[in-house]
Design an enzyme around this catalytic site. Sequence first.
Site, PDB file in Angstrom:
ATOM      1  N   LYS A   1       0.839  -1.221   0.000  1.00  0.00           N
ATOM      2  CA  LYS A   1       0.000   0.000   0.000  1.00  0.00           C
ATOM      3  C   LYS A   1       0.864   1.258   0.000  1.00  0.00           C
ATOM      4  O   LYS A   1       0.615   2.185  -0.748  1.00  0.00           O
ATOM      5  CB  LYS A   1      -0.883   0.066   1.264  1.00  0.00           C
ATOM      6  CG  LYS A   1      -1.899  -1.032   1.377  1.00  0.00           C
ATOM      7  CD  LYS A   1      -2.857  -0.762   2.529  1.00  0.00           C
ATOM      8  CE  LYS A   1      -2.211  -0.746   3.898  1.00  0.00           C
ATOM      9  NZ  LYS A   1      -1.703  -2.031   4.368  1.00  0.00           N
TER      10      LYS A   1
ATOM     11  N   ARG B   1      -9.454   1.512   8.933  1.00  0.00           N
ATOM     12  CA  ARG B   1      -9.097   0.119   9.167  1.00  0.00           C
ATOM     13  C   ARG B   1     -10.247  -0.665   9.774  1.00  0.00           C
ATOM     14  O   ARG B   1     -10.102  -1.862  10.016  1.00  0.00           O
ATOM     15  CB  ARG B   1      -7.921   0.058  10.126  1.00  0.00           C
ATOM     16  CG  ARG B   1      -6.576  -0.184   9.426  1.00  0.00           C
ATOM     17  CD  ARG B   1      -5.525  -0.137  10.506  1.00  0.00           C
ATOM     18  NE  ARG B   1      -4.346  -0.885  10.218  1.00  0.00           N
ATOM     19  CZ  ARG B   1      -3.240  -0.391   9.686  1.00  0.00           C
ATOM     20  NH1 ARG B   1      -3.207   0.845   9.264  1.00  0.00           N
ATOM     21  NH2 ARG B   1      -2.173  -1.154   9.556  1.00  0.00           N
TER      22      ARG B   1
ATOM     23  N   ARG C   1      11.076  -6.595   4.900  1.00  0.00           N
ATOM     24  CA  ARG C   1      10.904  -5.157   4.684  1.00  0.00           C
ATOM     25  C   ARG C   1      11.901  -4.377   5.545  1.00  0.00           C
ATOM     26  O   ARG C   1      12.144  -4.718   6.693  1.00  0.00           O
ATOM     27  CB  ARG C   1       9.476  -4.760   5.071  1.00  0.00           C
ATOM     28  CG  ARG C   1       9.219  -3.276   5.107  1.00  0.00           C
ATOM     29  CD  ARG C   1       7.754  -2.935   4.998  1.00  0.00           C
ATOM     30  NE  ARG C   1       6.926  -3.434   6.076  1.00  0.00           N
ATOM     31  CZ  ARG C   1       5.603  -3.269   6.119  1.00  0.00           C
ATOM     32  NH1 ARG C   1       4.979  -2.647   5.131  1.00  0.00           N
ATOM     33  NH2 ARG C   1       4.899  -3.745   7.130  1.00  0.00           N
TER      34      ARG C   1
ATOM     35  N   ARG D   1      11.173  -2.546  10.963  1.00  0.00           N
ATOM     36  CA  ARG D   1      10.174  -2.035  11.894  1.00  0.00           C
ATOM     37  C   ARG D   1      10.023  -3.017  13.049  1.00  0.00           C
ATOM     38  O   ARG D   1      10.033  -4.226  12.827  1.00  0.00           O
ATOM     39  CB  ARG D   1       8.826  -1.894  11.180  1.00  0.00           C
ATOM     40  CG  ARG D   1       8.644  -0.589  10.480  1.00  0.00           C
ATOM     41  CD  ARG D   1       7.441  -0.564   9.590  1.00  0.00           C
ATOM     42  NE  ARG D   1       6.199  -1.006  10.214  1.00  0.00           N
ATOM     43  CZ  ARG D   1       5.004  -0.885   9.659  1.00  0.00           C
ATOM     44  NH1 ARG D   1       4.895  -0.329   8.464  1.00  0.00           N
ATOM     45  NH2 ARG D   1       3.922  -1.327  10.261  1.00  0.00           N
TER      46      ARG D   1
ATOM     47  N   ARG E   1      -0.817 -11.078  14.887  1.00  0.00           N
ATOM     48  CA  ARG E   1      -1.935 -10.299  15.436  1.00  0.00           C
ATOM     49  C   ARG E   1      -2.420  -9.296  14.400  1.00  0.00           C
ATOM     50  O   ARG E   1      -3.625  -9.129  14.196  1.00  0.00           O
ATOM     51  CB  ARG E   1      -1.515  -9.585  16.728  1.00  0.00           C
ATOM     52  CG  ARG E   1      -2.676  -8.841  17.351  1.00  0.00           C
ATOM     53  CD  ARG E   1      -2.532  -8.598  18.836  1.00  0.00           C
ATOM     54  NE  ARG E   1      -1.987  -9.729  19.530  1.00  0.00           N
ATOM     55  CZ  ARG E   1      -0.763  -9.753  20.089  1.00  0.00           C
ATOM     56  NH1 ARG E   1       0.002  -8.692  20.026  1.00  0.00           N
ATOM     57  NH2 ARG E   1      -0.324 -10.816  20.695  1.00  0.00           N
TER      58      ARG E   1
HETATM   59  P1  AMP Z   1       0.945   0.516   9.216  1.00  0.00           P
HETATM   60  O1  AMP Z   1       2.192   1.283   9.000  1.00  0.00           O
HETATM   61  O2  AMP Z   1      -0.200   0.989   8.370  1.00  0.00           O
HETATM   62  O3  AMP Z   1       1.162  -0.975   9.122  1.00  0.00           O
HETATM   63  O4  AMP Z   1       0.491   0.807  10.725  1.00  0.00           O
HETATM   64  C1  AMP Z   1       1.306   0.439  11.804  1.00  0.00           C
HETATM   65  C2  AMP Z   1       0.474   0.368  13.068  1.00  0.00           C
HETATM   66  O5  AMP Z   1      -0.093   1.661  13.358  1.00  0.00           O
HETATM   67  C3  AMP Z   1      -0.722  -0.571  13.011  1.00  0.00           C
HETATM   68  O6  AMP Z   1      -0.372  -1.923  13.271  1.00  0.00           O
HETATM   69  C4  AMP Z   1      -1.601   0.023  14.110  1.00  0.00           C
HETATM   70  O7  AMP Z   1      -1.116  -0.322  15.394  1.00  0.00           O
HETATM   71  C5  AMP Z   1      -1.384   1.514  13.933  1.00  0.00           C
HETATM   72  N1  AMP Z   1      -2.384   2.094  12.988  1.00  0.00           N
HETATM   73  C6  AMP Z   1      -2.148   2.573  11.746  1.00  0.00           C
HETATM   74  N2  AMP Z   1      -3.285   3.005  11.186  1.00  0.00           N
HETATM   75  C7  AMP Z   1      -4.263   2.797  12.094  1.00  0.00           C
HETATM   76  C8  AMP Z   1      -5.669   3.012  12.092  1.00  0.00           C
HETATM   77  N3  AMP Z   1      -6.308   3.506  11.016  1.00  0.00           N
HETATM   78  N4  AMP Z   1      -6.362   2.675  13.222  1.00  0.00           N
HETATM   79  C9  AMP Z   1      -5.744   2.172  14.298  1.00  0.00           C
HETATM   80  N5  AMP Z   1      -4.427   1.911  14.354  1.00  0.00           N
HETATM   81  C10 AMP Z   1      -3.691   2.216  13.268  1.00  0.00           C
END
Ligand code: AMP
Length: 220
Positions: free
Chosen positions: A13, A88, A127, A162, A173
């Site tokens: 994404k 999400r 990654r 990360r 999870r």
């Molecule tokens: P990502 O970089 O999109 O994989 O996001 C990393 C982490 O940020 C996720 O695993 C969540 O813990 C948190 N996060 C990102 N976007 C959201 C969202 N829209 N709602 C809740 N938590 C989020």
Amino acid sequence: MIIIMLGAQGTGKGTVAGIVSKETGLPQVSTGDIFRKNISEKTELGIAADKYISSGNLVPDEITVPMVKDRLTWEDAKNGVILDGFPRTIEQAEKLDKMLEEMGQKVDLVVNLVTPREEIIDRMLTRRVCTNQDCKTTYNIKLSPPKVEGICDKCGSQLKQREDDSDPEAINRRLEIYEEKTSPLVEYYDKKGVLSTEKVSVSINRMGIDVANDLIEKLR
Ligand code: AMP
């Protein structure tokens, strides 16, 4: 124009959003990136979000939704945004619809990236991200490695894994949460007639960059 990137973690994404953002000028709004920046700067928001993120859980809506609402009011977002990682959940999607309605806007396009699960886990483990928060370029040490190991091609900063990508429990999870809470958004947006599903997989030699290029053509 409001574009949403949908898809499990590791489907690309961020890669697609980044390329399309550069070509169209629409800012990429990644909730994950905003959280990580705040965590590295130890802001109040970062401290509040950190424990959820490192354990692979969703950050509560009380923190996430106002953060997005505020971001949508920035000057650079006046022509729209590419949302990467938000919404999400169905609740977040409904809140987003309400926010956009108040702003006289709506979701125009949802790009749903689909990748086989075995590939997803491998991509998350391989990654690497640039530690420079203003660069944040993402690499994959197998599929798109940097020229010099551990160093960002673009800005020369160190790359790192990360935290939530290196912990198998957090990975699982996040994928479970995706299945349970995020995947219902596919039907939500399909019903609105704005969904475009794209398969991204090495097995068909179609990567994020190919999806991004097709999308740019479509938007021209
Ligand atoms: P990502 O970089 O999109 O994989 O996001 C990393 C982490 O940020 C996720 O695993 C969540 O813990 C948190 N996060 C990102 N976007 C959201 C969202 N829209 N709602 C809740 N938590 C989020």
